[in-house]
Structure formats: structure tokens, C-alpha cells
Scaffold this motif. Structure first.
Motif, PDB file in Angstrom:
ATOM      1  N   ARG A 104     -37.740 -35.459  12.606  1.00  0.00           N
ATOM      2  CA  ARG A 104     -36.898 -34.333  12.163  1.00  0.00           C
ATOM      3  C   ARG A 104     -36.019 -34.720  10.980  1.00  0.00           C
ATOM      4  NH1 ARG A 104     -31.974 -34.343  16.593  1.00  0.00           N
ATOM      5  NH2 ARG A 104     -32.272 -36.534  16.990  1.00  0.00           N
ATOM      6  N   PHE A 105     -35.860 -36.021  10.734  1.00  0.00           N
ATOM      7  CA  PHE A 105     -35.023 -36.493   9.627  1.00  0.00           C
ATOM      8  C   PHE A 105     -35.834 -36.852   8.376  1.00  0.00           C
ATOM      9  CE2 PHE A 105     -32.585 -37.837  13.480  1.00  0.00           C
ATOM     10  CZ  PHE A 105     -31.535 -36.946  13.329  1.00  0.00           C
ATOM     11  N   LYS A 106     -37.133 -36.601   8.417  1.00  0.00           N
ATOM     12  CA  LYS A 106     -38.008 -37.009   7.312  1.00  0.00           C
ATOM     13  C   LYS A 106     -37.561 -36.436   5.963  1.00  0.00           C
ATOM     14  CE  LYS A 106     -42.801 -37.585   6.106  1.00  0.00           C
ATOM     15  NZ  LYS A 106     -44.158 -37.610   6.570  1.00  0.00           N
ATOM     16  N   ASN A 107     -37.204 -35.174   5.919  1.00  0.00           N
ATOM     17  CA  ASN A 107     -36.781 -34.542   4.667  1.00  0.00           C
ATOM     18  C   ASN A 107     -35.488 -35.172   4.135  1.00  0.00           C
ATOM     19  OD1 ASN A 107     -37.257 -32.630   2.594  1.00  0.00           O
ATOM     20  ND2 ASN A 107     -35.612 -31.353   3.442  1.00  0.00           N
ATOM     21  N   ALA A 108     -34.558 -35.476   5.030  1.00  0.00           N
ATOM     22  CA  ALA A 108     -33.300 -36.113   4.624  1.00  0.00           C
ATOM     23  C   ALA A 108     -33.571 -37.479   3.995  1.00  0.00           C
ATOM     24  CB  ALA A 108     -32.359 -36.248   5.812  1.00  0.00           C
ATOM     25  N   ILE A 109     -34.521 -38.222   4.553  1.00  0.00           N
ATOM     26  CA  ILE A 109     -34.882 -39.541   4.009  1.00  0.00           C
ATOM     27  C   ILE A 109     -35.512 -39.383   2.624  1.00  0.00           C
ATOM     28  CG2 ILE A 109     -36.429 -41.523   4.300  1.00  0.00           C
ATOM     29  CD1 ILE A 109     -33.959 -41.642   6.120  1.00  0.00           C
ATOM     30  N   THR A 159     -25.121 -46.544   1.609  1.00  0.00           N
ATOM     31  CA  THR A 159     -24.564 -45.197   1.564  1.00  0.00           C
ATOM     32  C   THR A 159     -25.235 -44.481   0.402  1.00  0.00           C
ATOM     33  OG1 THR A 159     -22.444 -45.911   2.465  1.00  0.00           O
ATOM     34  CG2 THR A 159     -22.452 -43.839   1.260  1.00  0.00           C
ATOM     35  N   GLY A 160     -25.684 -43.275   0.646  1.00  0.00           N
ATOM     36  CA  GLY A 160     -26.335 -42.504  -0.408  1.00  0.00           C
ATOM     37  C   GLY A 160     -25.436 -42.404  -1.635  1.00  0.00           C
ATOM     38  N   PHE A 161     -26.044 -42.506  -2.800  1.00  0.00           N
ATOM     39  CA  PHE A 161     -25.313 -42.519  -4.062  1.00  0.00           C
ATOM     40  C   PHE A 161     -24.315 -41.368  -4.171  1.00  0.00           C
ATOM     41  CE2 PHE A 161     -25.115 -41.005  -8.496  1.00  0.00           C
ATOM     42  CZ  PHE A 161     -24.380 -42.052  -9.029  1.00  0.00           C
ATOM     43  N   LEU A 162     -24.722 -40.186  -3.764  1.00  0.00           N
ATOM     44  CA  LEU A 162     -23.864 -39.006  -3.888  1.00  0.00           C
ATOM     45  C   LEU A 162     -22.655 -39.036  -2.960  1.00  0.00           C
ATOM     46  CD1 LEU A 162     -26.626 -36.262  -4.118  1.00  0.00           C
ATOM     47  CD2 LEU A 162     -25.311 -37.272  -6.002  1.00  0.00           C
ATOM     48  N   TYR A 163     -22.682 -39.943  -1.977  1.00  0.00           N
ATOM     49  CA  TYR A 163     -21.626 -39.967  -0.959  1.00  0.00           C
ATOM     50  C   TYR A 163     -20.751 -41.217  -1.004  1.00  0.00           C
ATOM     51  CZ  TYR A 163     -24.458 -36.145   0.701  1.00  0.00           C
ATOM     52  OH  TYR A 163     -25.161 -34.972   0.780  1.00  0.00           O
ATOM     53  N   GLN A 164     -20.965 -42.064  -1.997  1.00  0.00           N
ATOM     54  CA  GLN A 164     -20.166 -43.287  -2.095  1.00  0.00           C
ATOM     55  C   GLN A 164     -18.703 -42.979  -2.379  1.00  0.00           C
ATOM     56  OE1 GLN A 164     -22.403 -45.739  -4.964  1.00  0.00           O
ATOM     57  NE2 GLN A 164     -22.767 -47.081  -3.213  1.00  0.00           N
ATOM     58  N   ASN A 218     -34.875 -37.265   0.429  1.00  0.00           N
ATOM     59  CA  ASN A 218     -33.862 -36.892  -0.562  1.00  0.00           C
ATOM     60  C   ASN A 218     -32.709 -37.880  -0.676  1.00  0.00           C
ATOM     61  OD1 ASN A 218     -35.099 -34.400  -1.345  1.00  0.00           O
ATOM     62  ND2 ASN A 218     -34.539 -33.624   0.665  1.00  0.00           N
ATOM     63  N   TYR A 219     -32.784 -38.996   0.029  1.00  0.00           N
ATOM     64  CA  TYR A 219     -31.722 -40.011   0.022  1.00  0.00           C
ATOM     65  C   TYR A 219     -31.791 -40.798  -1.278  1.00  0.00           C
ATOM     66  CZ  TYR A 219     -28.704 -43.598   2.195  1.00  0.00           C
ATOM     67  OH  TYR A 219     -27.691 -44.454   2.526  1.00  0.00           O
ATOM     68  N   CYS A 271     -30.496 -53.588  -5.514  1.00  0.00           N
ATOM     69  CA  CYS A 271     -30.433 -55.046  -5.675  1.00  0.00           C
ATOM     70  C   CYS A 271     -30.041 -55.715  -4.364  1.00  0.00           C
ATOM     71  CB  CYS A 271     -29.416 -55.431  -6.745  1.00  0.00           C
ATOM     72  SG  CYS A 271     -29.933 -55.055  -8.413  1.00  0.00           S
ATOM     73  N   TYR A 272     -29.336 -54.991  -3.503  1.00  0.00           N
ATOM     74  CA  TYR A 272     -28.803 -55.573  -2.274  1.00  0.00           C
ATOM     75  C   TYR A 272     -29.398 -55.006  -0.997  1.00  0.00           C
ATOM     76  CZ  TYR A 272     -25.159 -57.272  -5.439  1.00  0.00           C
ATOM     77  OH  TYR A 272     -24.484 -57.879  -6.459  1.00  0.00           O
ATOM     78  N   THR A 273     -30.154 -53.934  -1.082  1.00  0.00           N
ATOM     79  CA  THR A 273     -30.637 -53.281   0.135  1.00  0.00           C
ATOM     80  C   THR A 273     -32.030 -52.706  -0.079  1.00  0.00           C
ATOM     81  OG1 THR A 273     -30.001 -51.755   1.902  1.00  0.00           O
ATOM     82  CG2 THR A 273     -29.669 -50.972  -0.359  1.00  0.00           C
ATOM     83  N   GLY A 274     -32.665 -52.328   1.012  1.00  0.00           N
ATOM     84  CA  GLY A 274     -33.960 -51.681   0.935  1.00  0.00           C
ATOM     85  C   GLY A 274     -33.811 -50.172   0.980  1.00  0.00           C
ATOM     86  N   HIS A 275     -34.811 -49.475   0.449  1.00  0.00           N
ATOM     87  CA  HIS A 275     -34.783 -48.023   0.504  1.00  0.00           C
ATOM     88  C   HIS A 275     -35.188 -47.568   1.911  1.00  0.00           C
ATOM     89  CE1 HIS A 275     -35.439 -43.795  -0.245  1.00  0.00           C
ATOM     90  NE2 HIS A 275     -34.746 -43.962  -1.362  1.00  0.00           N
ATOM     91  N   PRO A 276     -34.522 -46.552   2.449  1.00  0.00           N
ATOM     92  CA  PRO A 276     -34.844 -46.079   3.798  1.00  0.00           C
ATOM     93  C   PRO A 276     -36.329 -45.776   4.030  1.00  0.00           C
ATOM     94  CG  PRO A 276     -32.804 -45.101   3.097  1.00  0.00           C
ATOM     95  CD  PRO A 276     -33.352 -45.842   1.900  1.00  0.00           C
ATOM     96  N   LYS A 277     -37.037 -45.237   3.032  1.00  0.00           N
ATOM     97  CA  LYS A 277     -38.466 -44.942   3.211  1.00  0.00           C
ATOM     98  C   LYS A 277     -39.228 -46.206   3.597  1.00  0.00           C
ATOM     99  CE  LYS A 277     -38.455 -41.661  -0.523  1.00  0.00           C
ATOM    100  NZ  LYS A 277     -39.029 -41.300  -1.807  1.00  0.00           N
ATOM    101  N   ASP A 278     -38.930 -47.305   2.892  1.00  0.00           N
ATOM    102  CA  ASP A 278     -39.591 -48.574   3.175  1.00  0.00           C
ATOM    103  C   ASP A 278     -39.162 -49.129   4.528  1.00  0.00           C
ATOM    104  OD1 ASP A 278     -40.784 -48.436   0.616  1.00  0.00           O
ATOM    105  OD2 ASP A 278     -39.023 -49.382  -0.284  1.00  0.00           O
TER     106      ASP A 278
END
Length: 155
Positions: free
Chosen positions: A9-14, A83-88, A16-17, A25-32
Motif C-alpha cells: 500500500r506504500f508503493k506509490n509513496a516510495i 528524510t525525504g528532500f522536501l521534508y528536511q 515519489n520519495y 552519498c550516505y544512504t540508500g534509496h528506499p526502492k533499493d
């Protein structure tokens, strides 16, 4: 804010993250991370939602995943925290970290320590983790992206 174990149910949110190149450089993308969680039953993708918006994402990793960072068989590794870029800059990372100990207690029986590895150059993240109760116990490791500080939160 509420923490959730990932499901479809969270697939669409991922999808668009958004993360910046600097964040990656410091973290992995949620899709991966989710693909890895689907392949490894000891990895759990966790989402932090604020008013139905995905603001923070991370993975909790048990057993073999935490062993390089802790000798405690009852510990769990916090990895791929972002944290998503738009929400930092809005306090979402801190809020999700403050909710995490109770979430772990409720969802992972027998766990008594949360462990994380933070890049020595990622000073902003180090300060955040310290504010949220994580302790640098002096352990260092070399990771794919450089020297790591190992920090712990004892439940």
C-alpha cells in the motif's frame, strides 16, 4: 507521526520519495532497500508518515546484518536512514528516531539494543543521533563510503 512496516500500500509513496545526490552519498534509496528487504527476511523497511505523507525511511536489520557492528545477539541495526528532500529541516528525522525505541519493543521481541553506523564526515547526522539518545562507544569500522562511527541505543 507514525511508523509502519512497509507493504504494497506504500508503493506509490516510495516511488515519489526524493533524495538529493548529497543524501545518496550516505544512504540508500528506499526502492533499493525494499528490494533487499524482500530478499532477506531479517531486513525490515520502515516508513515514518506524517499526515499520510512519507517523510522518513529506514531499514532495521537483524541477525547477520547487525553482526559486523555489534557482538550483542539481541541487537538490531538501523540502516539507510533518510528524510525525504522536501521534508528536511522540519524535525521529522528526530521525531521518527524518538518513536523508534517503542516501535522496536512492540515489533521485535527480545531486542535490547539499536545499533547504527554513521559516516565520520556526516556530522549533522551524528549530532541528531546523539540528541536522540544514541551513544558513541568508541567503535569504528571502515565501510564502503569511508570510516564509520558505531553508535548504540540501549533499550
Amino acid at each position: 507521526m507514525q511508523l509502519y512496516l512497509y507493504d504494497e500500500r506504500f508503493k506509490n509513496a516510495i516511488e515519489n520519495y526524493e533524495l538529493t545526490e548529497e543524501q545518496l552519498c550516505y544512504t540508500g534509496h528506499p526502492k533499493d532497500c525494499i528490494k533487499l528487504s524482500e530478499e532477506d527476511s531479517n531486513r525490515y523497511s520502515i516508513l515514518a508518515l506524517e499526515e499520510d505523507k512519507l517523510v522518513t525511511f529506514f531499514v532495521l536489520h537483524r541477525n547477520e546484518g547487525v553482526k559486523p557492528y555489534s557482538n550483542n545477539n539481541n541487537s538490531i541495526l538501523l540502516r539507510a536512514f533518510s528524510t525525504g528532500f522536501l521534508y528536511q529541516g522540519r524535525g521529522y528525522a528526530k521525531k521518527s528516531l524518538m518513536l523508534l525505541p517503542e516501535f522496536v519493543k512492540e515489533n521485535f521481541n527480545g531486542i535490547n539494543e539499536i545499533v547504527l553506523a554513521v559516516n565520520v564526515n556526516n556530522v549533522v547526522a551524528q549530532k541528531l543521533y546523539q540528541k536522540c539518545g544514541y551513544v558513541d562507544e568508541g567503535v569504528r569500522k571502515i565501510g564502503k563510503k569511508g570510516e564509520l562511527i558505531i553508535m548504540s541505543y540501549h533499550l
